[in-house]
Write a protein that holds these residues in place. Structure first.
Motif, PDB file in Angstrom:
ATOM      1  N   LEU A  78      81.303  46.126   9.724  1.00 27.46           N
ATOM      2  CA  LEU A  78      81.164  45.929  11.167  1.00 27.46           C
ATOM      3  C   LEU A  78      81.227  47.287  11.844  1.00 27.46           C
ATOM      4  O   LEU A  78      82.219  48.009  11.735  1.00 27.46           O
ATOM      5  CB  LEU A  78      82.279  45.029  11.696  1.00 27.46           C
ATOM      6  N   ASN A  79      80.157  47.632  12.539  1.00 33.32           N
ATOM      7  CA  ASN A  79      80.044  48.924  13.201  1.00 33.32           C
ATOM      8  C   ASN A  79      80.132  48.721  14.707  1.00 33.32           C
ATOM      9  O   ASN A  79      79.350  47.952  15.288  1.00 33.32           O
ATOM     10  CB  ASN A  79      78.710  49.585  12.836  1.00 33.32           C
ATOM     11  N   VAL A  80      81.090  49.400  15.350  1.00 38.75           N
ATOM     12  CA  VAL A  80      81.292  49.304  16.795  1.00 38.75           C
ATOM     13  C   VAL A  80      81.168  50.711  17.369  1.00 38.75           C
ATOM     14  O   VAL A  80      81.918  51.609  16.980  1.00 38.75           O
ATOM     15  CB  VAL A  80      82.674  48.711  17.136  1.00 38.75           C
ATOM     16  N   VAL A  81      80.212  50.923  18.256  1.00 38.18           N
ATOM     17  CA  VAL A  81      79.950  52.242  18.834  1.00 38.18           C
ATOM     18  C   VAL A  81      79.881  52.117  20.352  1.00 38.18           C
ATOM     19  O   VAL A  81      79.240  51.201  20.873  1.00 38.18           O
ATOM     20  CB  VAL A  81      78.629  52.841  18.310  1.00 38.18           C
ATOM     21  N   ASP A  82      80.532  53.044  21.057  1.00 41.62           N
ATOM     22  CA  ASP A  82      80.491  53.027  22.524  1.00 41.62           C
ATOM     23  C   ASP A  82      80.966  54.388  23.041  1.00 41.62           C
ATOM     24  O   ASP A  82      81.177  55.320  22.267  1.00 41.62           O
ATOM     25  CB  ASP A  82      81.359  51.893  23.072  1.00 41.62           C
ATOM     26  N   ASP A  83      81.141  54.470  24.363  1.00 41.81           N
ATOM     27  CA  ASP A  83      81.622  55.697  25.012  1.00 41.81           C
ATOM     28  C   ASP A  83      80.786  56.895  24.586  1.00 41.81           C
ATOM     29  O   ASP A  83      81.299  57.977  24.279  1.00 41.81           O
ATOM     30  CB  ASP A  83      83.103  55.925  24.695  1.00 41.81           C
ATOM     31  N   HIS A  84      79.475  56.694  24.572  1.00 36.71           N
ATOM     32  CA  HIS A  84      78.565  57.752  24.145  1.00 36.71           C
ATOM     33  C   HIS A  84      77.952  58.452  25.355  1.00 36.71           C
ATOM     34  O   HIS A  84      77.810  57.867  26.426  1.00 36.71           O
ATOM     35  CB  HIS A  84      77.462  57.182  23.251  1.00 36.71           C
ATOM     36  N   ASP A  85      77.619  59.711  25.173  1.00 35.76           N
ATOM     37  CA  ASP A  85      76.990  60.474  26.229  1.00 35.76           C
ATOM     38  C   ASP A  85      76.233  61.650  25.623  1.00 35.76           C
ATOM     39  O   ASP A  85      76.491  62.043  24.484  1.00 35.76           O
ATOM     40  CB  ASP A  85      78.023  60.986  27.248  1.00 35.76           C
ATOM     41  N   PHE A  86      75.308  62.173  26.391  1.00 36.31           N
ATOM     42  CA  PHE A  86      74.581  63.378  25.991  1.00 36.31           C
ATOM     43  C   PHE A  86      75.026  64.523  26.881  1.00 36.31           C
ATOM     44  O   PHE A  86      74.995  64.413  28.111  1.00 36.31           O
ATOM     45  CB  PHE A  86      73.073  63.176  26.117  1.00 36.31           C
ATOM     46  N   ALA A  87      75.446  65.635  26.263  1.00 29.56           N
ATOM     47  CA  ALA A  87      75.894  66.813  26.997  1.00 29.56           C
ATOM     48  C   ALA A  87      74.834  67.898  26.897  1.00 29.56           C
ATOM     49  O   ALA A  87      74.546  68.388  25.793  1.00 29.56           O
ATOM     50  CB  ALA A  87      77.222  67.314  26.439  1.00 29.56           C
ATOM     51  N   PRO A  88      74.221  68.292  28.015  1.00 27.81           N
ATOM     52  CA  PRO A  88      73.261  69.408  27.975  1.00 27.81           C
ATOM     53  C   PRO A  88      73.927  70.678  27.457  1.00 27.81           C
ATOM     54  O   PRO A  88      75.153  70.854  27.569  1.00 27.81           O
ATOM     55  CB  PRO A  88      72.844  69.557  29.443  1.00 27.81           C
ATOM     56  N   GLY A  89      73.121  71.558  26.906  1.00 28.43           N
ATOM     57  CA  GLY A  89      73.658  72.767  26.305  1.00 28.43           C
ATOM     58  C   GLY A  89      74.494  73.607  27.252  1.00 28.43           C
ATOM     59  O   GLY A  89      75.503  74.197  26.846  1.00 28.43           O
ATOM     60  N   ARG A  90      74.112  73.661  28.515  1.00 24.56           N
ATOM     61  CA  ARG A  90      74.846  74.512  29.456  1.00 24.56           C
ATOM     62  C   ARG A  90      76.289  74.040  29.647  1.00 24.56           C
ATOM     63  O   ARG A  90      77.142  74.813  30.069  1.00 24.56           O
ATOM     64  CB  ARG A  90      74.131  74.549  30.813  1.00 24.56           C
ATOM     65  N   TRP A  91      76.576  72.758  29.309  1.00 23.66           N
ATOM     66  CA  TRP A  91      77.948  72.259  29.430  1.00 23.66           C
ATOM     67  C   TRP A  91      78.844  72.785  28.316  1.00 23.66           C
ATOM     68  O   TRP A  91      80.062  72.861  28.482  1.00 23.66           O
ATOM     69  CB  TRP A  91      77.965  70.733  29.368  1.00 23.66           C
ATOM     70  N   THR A  92      78.279  73.078  27.158  1.00 23.79           N
ATOM     71  CA  THR A  92      79.083  73.361  25.964  1.00 23.79           C
ATOM     72  C   THR A  92      79.091  74.831  25.571  1.00 23.79           C
ATOM     73  O   THR A  92      79.644  75.179  24.529  1.00 23.79           O
ATOM     74  CB  THR A  92      78.561  72.540  24.774  1.00 23.79           C
ATOM     75  N   ALA A  93      78.484  75.698  26.391  1.00 27.02           N
ATOM     76  CA  ALA A  93      78.440  77.125  26.046  1.00 27.02           C
ATOM     77  C   ALA A  93      79.843  77.718  26.021  1.00 27.02           C
ATOM     78  O   ALA A  93      80.700  77.354  26.831  1.00 27.02           O
ATOM     79  CB  ALA A  93      77.578  77.875  27.058  1.00 27.02           C
ATOM     80  N   PRO A  94      80.123  78.613  25.092  1.00 33.24           N
ATOM     81  CA  PRO A  94      81.423  79.307  25.088  1.00 33.24           C
ATOM     82  C   PRO A  94      81.654  80.048  26.399  1.00 33.24           C
ATOM     83  O   PRO A  94      80.706  80.407  27.109  1.00 33.24           O
ATOM     84  CB  PRO A  94      81.292  80.271  23.906  1.00 33.24           C
ATOM     85  N   GLU A  95      82.908  80.299  26.710  1.00 37.29           N
ATOM     86  CA  GLU A  95      83.262  80.938  27.970  1.00 37.29           C
ATOM     87  C   GLU A  95      82.602  82.305  28.146  1.00 37.29           C
ATOM     88  O   GLU A  95      82.257  82.693  29.251  1.00 37.29           O
ATOM     89  CB  GLU A  95      84.790  81.093  28.054  1.00 37.29           C
ATOM     90  N   ASP A  96      82.417  83.032  27.058  1.00 39.31           N
ATOM     91  CA  ASP A  96      81.878  84.400  27.154  1.00 39.31           C
ATOM     92  C   ASP A  96      80.390  84.465  26.851  1.00 39.31           C
ATOM     93  O   ASP A  96      79.844  85.534  26.598  1.00 39.31           O
ATOM     94  CB  ASP A  96      82.633  85.329  26.210  1.00 39.31           C
ATOM     95  N   ALA A  97      79.690  83.307  26.866  1.00 39.60           N
ATOM     96  CA  ALA A  97      78.268  83.278  26.548  1.00 39.60           C
ATOM     97  C   ALA A  97      77.480  82.738  27.740  1.00 39.60           C
ATOM     98  O   ALA A  97      78.010  81.977  28.559  1.00 39.60           O
ATOM     99  CB  ALA A  97      78.021  82.404  25.325  1.00 39.60           C
ATOM    100  N   PRO A  98      76.218  83.108  27.866  1.00 29.98           N
ATOM    101  CA  PRO A  98      75.399  82.556  28.945  1.00 29.98           C
ATOM    102  C   PRO A  98      75.176  81.059  28.733  1.00 29.98           C
ATOM    103  O   PRO A  98      75.188  80.580  27.589  1.00 29.98           O
ATOM    104  CB  PRO A  98      74.093  83.351  28.843  1.00 29.98           C
ATOM    105  N   PRO A  99      74.982  80.282  29.805  1.00 28.66           N
ATOM    106  CA  PRO A  99      74.831  78.824  29.684  1.00 28.66           C
ATOM    107  C   PRO A  99      73.737  78.406  28.722  1.00 28.66           C
ATOM    108  O   PRO A  99      73.873  77.390  28.023  1.00 28.66           O
ATOM    109  CB  PRO A  99      74.530  78.384  31.115  1.00 28.66           C
ATOM    110  N   GLU A 100      72.634  79.188  28.669  1.00 33.41           N
ATOM    111  CA  GLU A 100      71.513  78.786  27.820  1.00 33.41           C
ATOM    112  C   GLU A 100      71.814  78.923  26.329  1.00 33.41           C
ATOM    113  O   GLU A 100      71.013  78.495  25.483  1.00 33.41           O
ATOM    114  CB  GLU A 100      70.253  79.586  28.168  1.00 33.41           C
ATOM    115  N   HIS A 101      72.970  79.466  25.989  1.00 28.01           N
ATOM    116  CA  HIS A 101      73.359  79.582  24.582  1.00 28.01           C
ATOM    117  C   HIS A 101      74.186  78.379  24.116  1.00 28.01           C
ATOM    118  O   HIS A 101      74.568  78.318  22.945  1.00 28.01           O
ATOM    119  CB  HIS A 101      74.154  80.861  24.353  1.00 28.01           C
ATOM    120  N   GLY A 102      74.451  77.457  25.003  1.00 34.77           N
ATOM    121  CA  GLY A 102      75.182  76.260  24.610  1.00 34.77           C
ATOM    122  C   GLY A 102      74.314  75.310  23.791  1.00 34.77           C
ATOM    123  O   GLY A 102      73.081  75.320  23.891  1.00 34.77           O
ATOM    124  N   THR A 103      74.948  74.499  22.973  1.00 26.40           N
ATOM    125  CA  THR A 103      74.234  73.577  22.083  1.00 26.40           C
ATOM    126  C   THR A 103      74.186  72.179  22.692  1.00 26.40           C
ATOM    127  O   THR A 103      75.243  71.569  22.902  1.00 26.40           O
ATOM    128  CB  THR A 103      74.922  73.501  20.711  1.00 26.40           C
TER     129      THR A 103
END
Length: 214
Positions: A78-103
């Motif tokens: 039984l597989n239960v999946v929820d609370d999913h979202d897509f995070a654009p790269g600019r949200w996940t960039a390291p603090e010392d990196a430009p936004p476009e380097h985020g994954t």
């Protein structure tokens, strides 16, 4: 299901609490030789007892191939999946990196329950287990209980089979950037609030719970 160490549930209480808020999933069983697995999206009732991992109740229609497959092999996932979202790269960039380097990354929470199924066809037991499920989904009442030979639902019991699934194993994960610095995880939660798209509030609430516990 691939699980990185940073994605696993913190403890058993976490996945049990998450599962208590979710009651729709996809049980999968082995198909006949040469056929792919059979998957049936359905509501279910998870009960933490009996046994170390609890049990799951659901009630497919009698013609459902799920039932026939379980007669040959009672194993269910039984597989239960929820609370999913897509995070654009600019949200996940390291603090010392430009936004476009985020994954750009997809996140979710999931619990997989490995189960051994018992197909219940005794009318009295079937009615009792079905009534437990109805009480979960409709706690306010308002629907007559099912009882063999009694109106209005007694005659319908022959058209369903209750599956009593003993949970024998659990895999629980939450892909919420647990391998990234806390400030990145907090930033993603903040952006989910700003975006407020479909499912974002639920995903953000789940992320905040994870942040609060580790």
């Amino acid at each position: 299901m691939l699980m990185h160490p940073w994605d696993t549930a913190h403890d058993e209480d976490e996945w049990r609490a998450w599962l208590s808020r979710h009651d729709f999933g996809r049980p999968s069983v082995n198909g006949p030789p040469g056929e792919p697995p059979w998957v049936q999206p359905t509501h279910f009732l998870y009960e933490p007892e009996p046994g170390p991992h609890g049990r799951v109740l659901l009630h497919p229609a009698r013609p459902n191939p799920l039932r026939r497959a379980l007669e040959a092999n009672p194993e269910v996932l039984l597989n239960v999946v929820d609370d999913h979202d897509f995070a654009p790269g600019r949200w996940t960039a390291p603090e010392d990196a430009p936004p476009e380097h985020g994954t750009p990354t997809s996140y979710h929470a999931a619990v997989q329950l490995r189960c051994t199924a018992r197909v219940v066809d005794d009318p009295a037991e079937k009615a009792a287990l079905l009534n437990r499920q109805v009480a979960h989904f409709q706690p306010e009442g308002g629907t007559a209980p099912a009882a063999p030979g009694e109106a209005p639902f007694g005659r319908l019991l022959s058209g369903i089979r209750v599956l009593d699934l003993e949970v024998t194993g659990v895999r629980a994960e939450s892909t919420d950037a647990g391998n990234k610095p806390r400030e990145v995880r907090e930033r993603v939660a903040h952006h989910l609030s700003d975006r407020d798209g479909p499912g974002d509030r639920e995903a953000r609430a789940h992320r905040l719970r994870r942040l609060a516990t580790g």
